[in-house]
Structures are given as structure tokens and as C-alpha cells.
Design a protein around this motif. Structure first.
Motif, PDB file in Angstrom:
ATOM      1  N   VAL A 204     -48.711  -4.847 -42.171  1.00 22.66           N
ATOM      2  CA  VAL A 204     -48.339  -6.089 -41.483  1.00 22.66           C
ATOM      3  C   VAL A 204     -47.687  -7.052 -42.462  1.00 22.66           C
ATOM      4  O   VAL A 204     -46.703  -7.738 -42.137  1.00 22.66           O
ATOM      5  CB  VAL A 204     -49.581  -6.731 -40.817  1.00 22.66           C
ATOM      6  CG1 VAL A 204     -49.199  -8.048 -40.150  1.00 22.66           C
ATOM      7  CG2 VAL A 204     -50.199  -5.777 -39.811  1.00 22.66           C
ATOM      8  N   GLY A 205     -48.227  -7.112 -43.676  1.00 23.37           N
ATOM      9  CA  GLY A 205     -47.657  -7.977 -44.689  1.00 23.37           C
ATOM     10  C   GLY A 205     -46.213  -7.632 -44.999  1.00 23.37           C
ATOM     11  O   GLY A 205     -45.348  -8.518 -45.123  1.00 23.37           O
ATOM     12  N   LYS A 206     -45.924  -6.338 -45.119  1.00 24.49           N
ATOM     13  CA  LYS A 206     -44.544  -5.901 -45.397  1.00 24.49           C
ATOM     14  C   LYS A 206     -43.600  -6.264 -44.254  1.00 24.49           C
ATOM     15  O   LYS A 206     -42.428  -6.590 -44.472  1.00 24.49           O
ATOM     16  CB  LYS A 206     -44.525  -4.392 -45.621  1.00 24.49           C
ATOM     17  CG  LYS A 206     -45.129  -3.963 -46.950  1.00 24.49           C
ATOM     18  CD  LYS A 206     -45.155  -2.433 -47.069  1.00 24.49           C
ATOM     19  CE  LYS A 206     -45.832  -2.003 -48.363  1.00 24.49           C
ATOM     20  NZ  LYS A 206     -45.928  -0.519 -48.465  1.00 24.49           N
ATOM     21  N   ARG A 207     -44.108  -6.195 -43.037  1.00 23.98           N
ATOM     22  CA  ARG A 207     -43.269  -6.468 -41.871  1.00 23.98           C
ATOM     23  C   ARG A 207     -43.032  -7.975 -41.676  1.00 23.98           C
ATOM     24  O   ARG A 207     -41.910  -8.406 -41.414  1.00 23.98           O
ATOM     25  CB  ARG A 207     -43.914  -5.870 -40.622  1.00 23.98           C
ATOM     26  CG  ARG A 207     -43.057  -5.996 -39.366  1.00 23.98           C
ATOM     27  CD  ARG A 207     -43.577  -5.124 -38.241  1.00 23.98           C
ATOM     28  NE  ARG A 207     -44.902  -5.533 -37.769  1.00 23.98           N
ATOM     29  CZ  ARG A 207     -46.022  -4.839 -37.972  1.00 23.98           C
ATOM     30  NH1 ARG A 207     -45.986  -3.707 -38.664  1.00 23.98           N
ATOM     31  NH2 ARG A 207     -47.173  -5.270 -37.512  1.00 23.98           N
ATOM     32  N   LYS A 208     -44.120  -8.769 -41.842  1.00 26.17           N
ATOM     33  CA  LYS A 208     -44.008 -10.206 -41.544  1.00 26.17           C
ATOM     34  C   LYS A 208     -43.551 -11.040 -42.742  1.00 26.17           C
ATOM     35  O   LYS A 208     -42.958 -12.107 -42.563  1.00 26.17           O
ATOM     36  CB  LYS A 208     -45.361 -10.730 -41.050  1.00 26.17           C
ATOM     37  CG  LYS A 208     -45.754 -10.258 -39.665  1.00 26.17           C
ATOM     38  CD  LYS A 208     -47.003 -11.002 -39.195  1.00 26.17           C
ATOM     39  CE  LYS A 208     -47.351 -10.653 -37.762  1.00 26.17           C
ATOM     40  NZ  LYS A 208     -48.515 -11.425 -37.260  1.00 26.17           N
ATOM     41  N   ALA A 209     -43.866 -10.581 -43.955  1.00 21.81           N
ATOM     42  CA  ALA A 209     -43.497 -11.344 -45.158  1.00 21.81           C
ATOM     43  C   ALA A 209     -43.044 -10.364 -46.241  1.00 21.81           C
ATOM     44  O   ALA A 209     -43.718 -10.181 -47.262  1.00 21.81           O
ATOM     45  CB  ALA A 209     -44.681 -12.186 -45.635  1.00 21.81           C
TER      46      ALA A 209
END
Length: 330
Positions: A253-258
Motif C-alpha cells: 500500500v505504501g508503494k502504491r499511495k506514496a
């Protein structure tokens, strides 16, 4: 096999053998039994504070043979009381307290414990099994004071998951609605606490209901401002915000959102925007997620003064003392 954080802290405390004060040992059997466990295991060197011989009375009631090698400070001892009176007269001179107020403070076990730590007669104190958090913080501030660079007292929880991974949550117990300056201070002191107790460099996530501008609101701006203040204070630390919890916790999720963040999906220190969020989150993580919540751990003080939950167990007191010992070595 990876050691649990409590096992690691316990070993470090045994190596240090710090003098830790217990101002409630005369009023709470849980504390007195924990003190005996700590003494027998050589985890700390206990120092007890007695009011009207209550240590001796409780030990007799609980059938505890209190070793002579455990120091007992009697608050009614006139010589020691005079020293504390002088201490409080100087410490609180700016408030011009009455002699009656000074004498009350000099007789108070919580204040006596703080005085012992402030004057170097002990390295830390553990209380709160009977006293409220407000009383513990008040005693610590009037005696020990805040650490250099810290502007307020806050708290953290170490959250240990079933795979033995450990993260820090803050603030979950003290500051209800911090402004940007206070939130930045909580982040910096939480990062320092995390480093001391885990040995890991902090990767700090400033949490929000928004990730990198996905929502616009004054509460999001507060978190952004807090991040900037904290970054100005600790330019070499890894910290980022605003991040939603899943963006900070889950790598995918971190890679996708930030995608440009070094902290997203990789954080180990989670700074909640207010006490509602922090307190609710640690209890959900503990009760639903099955994590072990270790704390609250007071931070921002010049020397450690641990605050127990009034529902604490004997084991909680035991490990709080070990944590206090390790923090005193910072």
C-alpha cells in the motif's frame, strides 16, 4: 530464534542493576511482591518509600521477609525531610509556595521518589498502580523536570506482534489534542525512546486520514506542519507524512499511495494526531491484532519516572522497572 523485546530489555536491565524507586510499595501488595521478584532476579536495585511505617506493616501482612539490603526511605525522617524541604523551596521558589505546601510535598511519597531521582540517589522511579497519571506526571515535573530539548511529557507504547516485530505508538496516554509543535515534540521524543529500547533507527510516520494530499482539511495541515517542525529538528532522521495507517504499515500500500516515501510501508514509529486515535489504535492492535502492548512509557523527562496503569499486574510492574532501568542509561 529472535528474542522478544521484553527478554532483551530484561537482560540489559540485569547488566545495569540501576537503583529504581517504588513510592507505592507500602500501599500496594502487587508492587511489594514485584519488588521482591526484581530483587531476587537482580533486575534492579529497589529503593522503597515508606509513609508511617507502611512498608514494614504491609510486608508483615503479606508474610514477606524484607531484606535489610533493600533501602527504605521513611518520609517522616526529620533529617531527610529537611533536605527535601530545602530542595522544594529552591525548586518552586518562582511560585512562592507556603511552608505548609512545601511540607506537604516533602512528605509525599511520589514527590520523595522524584527527589531521590533528581538528586542522583536513584536512577528512576516507578509509580501509578494507585496514583493517577496526572499525579505521577505532576510529581515528575516538580522534581525531575523535562529533558533538554523536550517541551512536554508524553507517552509511548511498544507494540510487539506475534512474530516479535516491535513498533512504537504515540501518544496514547497523555496529550489529548496536541498542536503542531507538540505533535513534533511527541514524534522526536518517541523516536528517541524507540531507539533506546529497541536499538533500531526510528522511521517515523505522521498519521492522518489523508495520504500525501488525498484529503484537504485543517487537521491534515496540522500534521503536515508537525512533520516540517520535526524534520527541522532532526534533519538526518527518516520521517514522513501525512500518511494513512495502511500506507505507513503495509509495504504494498505504501508503494502504491506514496511511491517516493522512504517511510511508507516501512515505519516503526507511528505518531497519531490525537489521543483519541492513539488510545483506540493501541487497544485494537492489542485486543484484535493479538499484539502485546508494553507501556505506557512516559517520555520527555530528564530522568525516567514510569507511570503504571492502575489495573496493572505484578508482571507489568516487574517489566516497567526493567524498562525504567534501560531508559536511565540513555
Amino acid at each position: 530464534m529472535k528474542k522478544s523485546i521484553l527478554q532483551t530489555i530484561l537482560k540489559r536491565s540485569i547488566d545495569l542493576r540501576r537503583k529504581i524507586v517504588f513510592p507505592e510499595a507500602g500501599r500496594d501488595p502487587r508492587v511489594l511482591h514485584a519488588v521482591m521478584d526484581l530483587y531476587k532476579a537482580n533486575v534492579v536495585q529497589p529503593v522503597l518509600v515508606s509513609l508511617d511505617q507502611n512498608i514494614e506493616k504491609l510486608a508483615d501482612t503479606e508474610d514477606i521477609d524484607l531484606p535489610e539490603s533493600i533501602p527504605v526511605i521513611h518520609t517522616e525522617d526529620e533529617d531527610e525531610q529537611k533536605r527535601r524541604i530545602s530542595f522544594f523551596e529552591e525548586k518552586l521558589s518562582h511560585k512562592n509556595p507556603s511552608q505548609q505546601e512545601i511540607l506537604r510535598l516533602a512528605k509525599d511519597p511520589l514527590m520523595t521518589a522524584g527527589w531521590l531521582v533528581a538528586t542522583g540517589k536513584a536512577e528512576g522511579a516507578v509509580a501509578g498502580s494507585i496514583a493517577s497519571t496526572a499525579d505521577v506526571i505532576r510529581a515528575s515535573l516538580r522534581t525531575i523536570g523535562t529533558a533538554e530539548g523536550a517541551k512536554l511529557v508524553s507517552s509511548t507504547f511498544l507494540m510487539e506482534f506475534r512474530n516479535d516485530d516491535v513498533v512504537t505508538y504515540a501518544d496514547c496516554g497523555v496529550v489529548p489534542y496536541p498542536d503542531a509543535e507538540q505533535l513534533a515534540d511527541i514524534a522526536v521524543t518517541s523516536g528517541q525512546t524507540h531507539k533506546i529500547l529497541t536499538g533500531e533507527d526510528p522511521k517515523i510516520a505522521f498519521l492522518s486520514f489523508s495520504t500525501k494530499g488525498s484529503a484537504s482539511h485543517e487537521r491534515v495541515e496540522l500534521v503536515k506542519n508537525a512533520l516540517q517542525i520535526a524534520q527541522d529538528r532532526k534533519k538526518d532522521w527518516q520521517m514522513d507524512g501525512e500518511l494513512q495507517f495502511d500506507s505507513a504499515f503495509v509495504p504494498e500500500v505504501g508503494k502504491r499511495k506514496a511511491p517516493d516515501s522512504k517511510v511508507a510501508g516501512n515505519a516503526n514509529v507511528y505518531i497519531f494526531p490525537n489521543l483519541d486515535a492513539g488510545n483506540i489504535a493501541y487497544k485494537i492492535t492489542e485486543r484484535v491484532g493479538g499484539a502485546t502492548a508494553i507501556g505506557p512509557i512516559l517520555q520527555g523527562l530528564a530522568k525516567p519516572y514510569m507511570d503504571l496503569s492502575r489495573g496493572c499486574s505484578q508482571d507489568d510492574i516487574f517489566y516497567a522497572a526493567a524498562i525504567c532501568s534501560v531508559l536511565s542509561n540513555a
